[in-house]
Design an enzyme around this catalytic site. Structure first.
Site, PDB file in Angstrom:
ATOM      1  N   GLY A  16       0.754  -1.309  -0.026  1.00  0.00           N
ATOM      2  CA  GLY A  16      -0.055  -0.009  -0.170  1.00  0.00           C
ATOM      3  C   GLY A  16       0.810   1.276   0.117  1.00  0.00           C
ATOM      4  O   GLY A  16       0.560   2.121  -0.753  1.00  0.00           O
ATOM      5  N   LEU A 162       5.137  -6.078  -7.632  1.00  0.00           N
ATOM      6  CA  LEU A 162       6.466  -5.394  -7.401  1.00  0.00           C
ATOM      7  C   LEU A 162       6.928  -6.403  -6.421  1.00  0.00           C
ATOM      8  O   LEU A 162       6.405  -7.293  -5.859  1.00  0.00           O
ATOM      9  CB  LEU A 162       5.959  -4.319  -6.448  1.00  0.00           C
ATOM     10  CG  LEU A 162       5.370  -4.191  -4.874  1.00  0.00           C
ATOM     11  CD1 LEU A 162       6.252  -4.899  -3.921  1.00  0.00           C
ATOM     12  CD2 LEU A 162       4.801  -2.828  -4.590  1.00  0.00           C
ATOM     13  N   CYS A 275       4.931 -13.747   0.623  1.00  0.00           N
ATOM     14  CA  CYS A 275       3.919 -14.116  -0.437  1.00  0.00           C
ATOM     15  C   CYS A 275       4.101 -15.625  -0.969  1.00  0.00           C
ATOM     16  O   CYS A 275       2.990 -16.313  -1.134  1.00  0.00           O
ATOM     17  CB  CYS A 275       4.117 -13.338  -1.662  1.00  0.00           C
ATOM     18  SG  CYS A 275       3.587 -11.653  -1.151  1.00  0.00           S
TER      19      CYS A 275
HETATM   20  N1  LIG Z   1       5.029  -7.453   0.122  1.00  0.00           N
HETATM   21  C1  LIG Z   1       4.968  -7.694  -1.178  1.00  0.00           C
HETATM   22  O1  LIG Z   1       6.045  -7.916  -1.721  1.00  0.00           O
HETATM   23  C2  LIG Z   1       3.641  -8.171  -2.035  1.00  0.00           C
HETATM   24  C3  LIG Z   1       3.913  -8.001  -3.301  1.00  0.00           C
HETATM   25  C4  LIG Z   1       2.602  -7.991  -4.122  1.00  0.00           C
HETATM   26  C5  LIG Z   1       1.551  -8.395  -3.204  1.00  0.00           C
HETATM   27  N2  LIG Z   1       1.558  -8.440  -1.888  1.00  0.00           N
HETATM   28  C6  LIG Z   1       0.344  -8.660  -1.642  1.00  0.00           C
HETATM   29  O2  LIG Z   1      -0.090  -7.201  -1.031  1.00  0.00           O
HETATM   30  C7  LIG Z   1      -1.324  -7.441   0.440  1.00  0.00           C
HETATM   31  C8  LIG Z   1      -0.420  -6.763   1.529  1.00  0.00           C
HETATM   32  O3  LIG Z   1       0.912  -7.188   1.445  1.00  0.00           O
HETATM   33  P1  LIG Z   1       1.868  -6.146   2.489  1.00  0.00           P
HETATM   34  O4  LIG Z   1       3.287  -6.667   2.295  1.00  0.00           O
HETATM   35  O5  LIG Z   1       1.754  -4.819   2.069  1.00  0.00           O
HETATM   36  O6  LIG Z   1       1.330  -6.418   3.957  1.00  0.00           O
HETATM   37  P2  LIG Z   1       1.724  -5.713   5.403  1.00  0.00           P
HETATM   38  O7  LIG Z   1       1.371  -6.347   6.384  1.00  0.00           O
HETATM   39  O8  LIG Z   1       3.009  -4.915   5.116  1.00  0.00           O
HETATM   40  O9  LIG Z   1       0.396  -4.460   5.109  1.00  0.00           O
HETATM   41  C9  LIG Z   1      -1.087  -4.551   5.540  1.00  0.00           C
HETATM   42  C10 LIG Z   1      -1.359  -3.557   6.209  1.00  0.00           C
HETATM   43  O10 LIG Z   1      -2.839  -3.702   6.306  1.00  0.00           O
HETATM   44  C11 LIG Z   1      -3.118  -3.061   7.585  1.00  0.00           C
HETATM   45  N3  LIG Z   1      -4.624  -3.657   7.995  1.00  0.00           N
HETATM   46  C12 LIG Z   1      -4.778  -4.969   8.052  1.00  0.00           C
HETATM   47  N4  LIG Z   1      -6.361  -4.913   8.420  1.00  0.00           N
HETATM   48  C13 LIG Z   1      -6.560  -3.635   8.087  1.00  0.00           C
HETATM   49  C14 LIG Z   1      -7.926  -3.101   8.083  1.00  0.00           C
HETATM   50  N5  LIG Z   1      -8.959  -3.769   8.411  1.00  0.00           N
HETATM   51  N6  LIG Z   1      -8.282  -1.617   7.964  1.00  0.00           N
HETATM   52  C15 LIG Z   1      -7.061  -0.828   7.790  1.00  0.00           C
HETATM   53  N7  LIG Z   1      -5.967  -1.470   7.913  1.00  0.00           N
HETATM   54  C16 LIG Z   1      -5.644  -2.748   7.873  1.00  0.00           C
HETATM   55  C17 LIG Z   1      -2.210  -3.692   8.475  1.00  0.00           C
HETATM   56  O11 LIG Z   1      -1.991  -2.924   9.635  1.00  0.00           O
HETATM   57  C18 LIG Z   1      -0.881  -3.555   7.666  1.00  0.00           C
HETATM   58  O12 LIG Z   1      -0.207  -2.218   7.834  1.00  0.00           O
HETATM   59  C19 LIG Z   1      -1.160  -9.260   0.512  1.00  0.00           C
HETATM   60  O13 LIG Z   1      -2.132  -9.673   0.134  1.00  0.00           O
HETATM   61  C20 LIG Z   1      -0.073  -9.511  -0.238  1.00  0.00           C
HETATM   62  O14 LIG Z   1       0.232 -10.945  -0.588  1.00  0.00           O
HETATM   63  C21 LIG Z   1       2.708  -8.451  -1.077  1.00  0.00           C
END
Ligand SMILES: NC(=O)c1ccc[n+]([C@@H]2O[C@H](COP(=O)([O-])OP(=O)(O)OC[C@H]3O[C@@H](n4cnc5c(N)ncnc54)[C@H](O)[C@@H]3O)[C@@H](O)[C@H]2O)c1
Length: 458
Positions: A16, A162, A275
């Site tokens: 995000g 990414l 992931c």
């Molecule tokens: N990390 C990577 O490299 C990557 C790459 C592509 C896709 N993804 C996907 O993207 C998604 C997010 O991954 P990430 O690494 O950013 O996870 P992350 O854990 O770093 O971030 C997720 C955030 O969401 C917040 N959150 C959870 N529930 C919430 C709610 N109800 N309201 C508001 N905020 C809330 C958490 O506090 C956290 O800060 C996952 O599905 C992951 O599979 C990750």
């Protein structure tokens, strides 16, 4: 400033934060707000010490923050004002009952859908940014369109490709952007709104449009294929070690075939990251739920091979160090799951640490960016464990160095100096094959690299 579209992102994590920072940087016409339930995380996004380390991220955030990029904990207001809502919350693997250890835990996802519905005063476009099981959008739509006020929400899938460590480059110059929607007029309109955002800086021929289910499944499939390449070359690394073939030579030879290609063929201690494991296990679970057991077993083996490779790495350490590491100081160079990130989720270093502690080793962890996360990950482990930012101090008095993350800095350390301060015989276990093994051997180290004949003095 004049803004014509209000973009909200729920979830200020590794995806995000950087994704929205780049959208805001490139789309001056968009007002982009990122919200999260985690107050400390939002405070960090609003400070000079961002909550994640990612090359180039500071500059992008500095340019856009306060102009058209905002970080906030006010989720309700964010939802109310938004035209397009990206949902980038974490969907972890379920830990209880049906599907435990494999299925996605969609409780946060569902809560988010209900929250969007509760605080919306008009229909919106909701974009799945998180990686989710195929057909999640169906459940999401059912919840969103169940309200009594007759609001219409259109769900679009825009999975993020990414890679951590190169996130800004990947976002600024993506191989492709994928946007999937229903093939209805409303679906097409929603899809256009999202593709228009990206088209501000991404060439149109790199924006792929598809149906919703293809987009959802493509992300799971991409991760499964990437992880499968690593498990494939790692399986060959085991064969190399017993046949005196060299896995880097094999990888180079096969990678020159244009049908195979050279990338993602580096043998190592194993893959990590939040992931790969989670997404493959999702794929396994979905396949099983449709009765496709052969498909499930096929993909499950990719994860099994990775677990085996991690365990094999430690078994090789043990075997070469006279079948015992009890009481021996062992320096782990790197704890992040890959270089250029502080992220340690599912890092092979954690599995290695656990096994070494089980063998009563004295483990010293060093890492340029991930020490804080390493402390959290290992807090509950029992045994002798130290955290040391300086690799020279970590190796002082050690019997072995194990390179677990391919940080550039580890290539250029003064290994003669490290050796001088170590116990003899001194071992190097290169879990990333980044060091000059011949030179280290000539210096006096016994060197064990993945998929290579050991260079040993004892
Ligand atoms: N990390 C990577 O490299 C990557 C790459 C592509 C896709 N993804 C996907 O993207 C998604 C997010 O991954 P990430 O690494 O950013 O996870 P992350 O854990 O770093 O971030 C997720 C955030 O969401 C917040 N959150 C959870 N529930 C919430 C709610 N109800 N309201 C508001 N905020 C809330 C958490 O506090 C956290 O800060 C996952 O599905 C992951 O599979 C990750």
């Amino acid at each position: 400033m004049d803004t014509s579209v209000n973009v909200l992102c729920i979830g200020a994590g590794y995806v995000g934060g950087p994704t929205m920072a780049v959208i805001a940087d490139r789309c001056r016409h968009a007002r982009v707000t990122v919200v999260d339930v985690n107050e400390a995380r939002i405070a960090a996004w609003n400070s000079d010490a961002l909550p994640i380390f990612e090359p180039g991220l500071d500059d992008v955030v500095r340019r856009a923050r306060g102009r058209n990029l905002f970080f906030s904990t006010d989720i309700e207001a964010g939802i109310r004002d938004a035209d397009i809502i990206f949902v980038s919350v974490n969907a972890l693997t379920k830990t209880f009952e049906e599907g435990a250890g494999r299925a996605a835990d969609l409780q946060y996802w569902e809560k988010t859908a209900r929250q969007i519905l509760a605080h919306s005063t008009r229909g919106k476009i909701v974009v799945e940014k998180s990686t989710l099981p195929v057909r999640t959008a169906e459940a999401m739509e059912r919840i969103l369109n169940s309200g009594e006020r007759g609001l219409r929400f259109e769900v679009v899938s825009n999975p993020e490709f990414l890679a951590e460590g190169t996130a800004i480059k990947d976002l600024e110059r993506p191989d492709r952007v994928l946007v999937g929607s229903h093939e209805t007029p409303a679906g097409a309109n929603a899809r256009r709104a999202v593709t228009d955002l990206y088209a501000t800086w991404v060439p149109r021929d790199r924006i792929i449009e598809s149906n919703l289910w293809s987009a959802e499944l493509s992300k799971l499939t991409a991760n499964a294929f990437l992880a499968q390449r690593i498990s494939s070359i790692n399986s060959i690394s085991a064969l190399c070690e017993v046949t005196e073939a060299d896995v880097d030579e094999v990888a180079y030879a096969i990678g020159t075939d244009s049908r195979i290609g050279p990338r993602f063929l580096k043998a190592s201690v194993g893959f990590g990251g939040s992931c790969f494991r989670k997404d493959i296990l999702n794929l396994v679970y979905i396949s099983e739920s449709y009765g496709l057991d052969e498909v499930a077993r096929y993909w499950e083996s990719v994860v099994r091979m990775n677990d085996w490779q991690e365990a094999r790495f430690v078994r090789r350490m043990l075997a070469s160090m006279f079948n015992t590491v009890a009481g021996k100081r062992i320096a782990l160079f790197g704890f992040a799951f890959k270089a250029d990130t502080g992220d340690t989720r599912e890092s092979p270093a954690l599995a290695v640490t656990r096994q070494l502690l089980d063998e009563h080793a004295h483990v010293v962890i060093t890492d340029p960016q991930a020490l804080a996360n390493a402390r959290i990950d290992t807090a509950r482990l029992e045994g002798a464990i130290e955290y040391e930012p300086d690799p020279y101090a970590a190796a002082k008095g050690a019997h072995a160095i194990a390179v677990l993350t391919e940080w550039e800095v580890y290539r250029t350390l003064d290994y003669a100096r490290l050796l001088a301060a170590m116990e003899r015989p001194a071992f190097v276990f290169d879990g990333r094959n980044i060091l000059d093994h011949r030179r280290l051997f000539e210096m006096g180290f016994s060197v064990y690299a993945v998929g290579k004949r050991p260079l040993k003095h004892v």
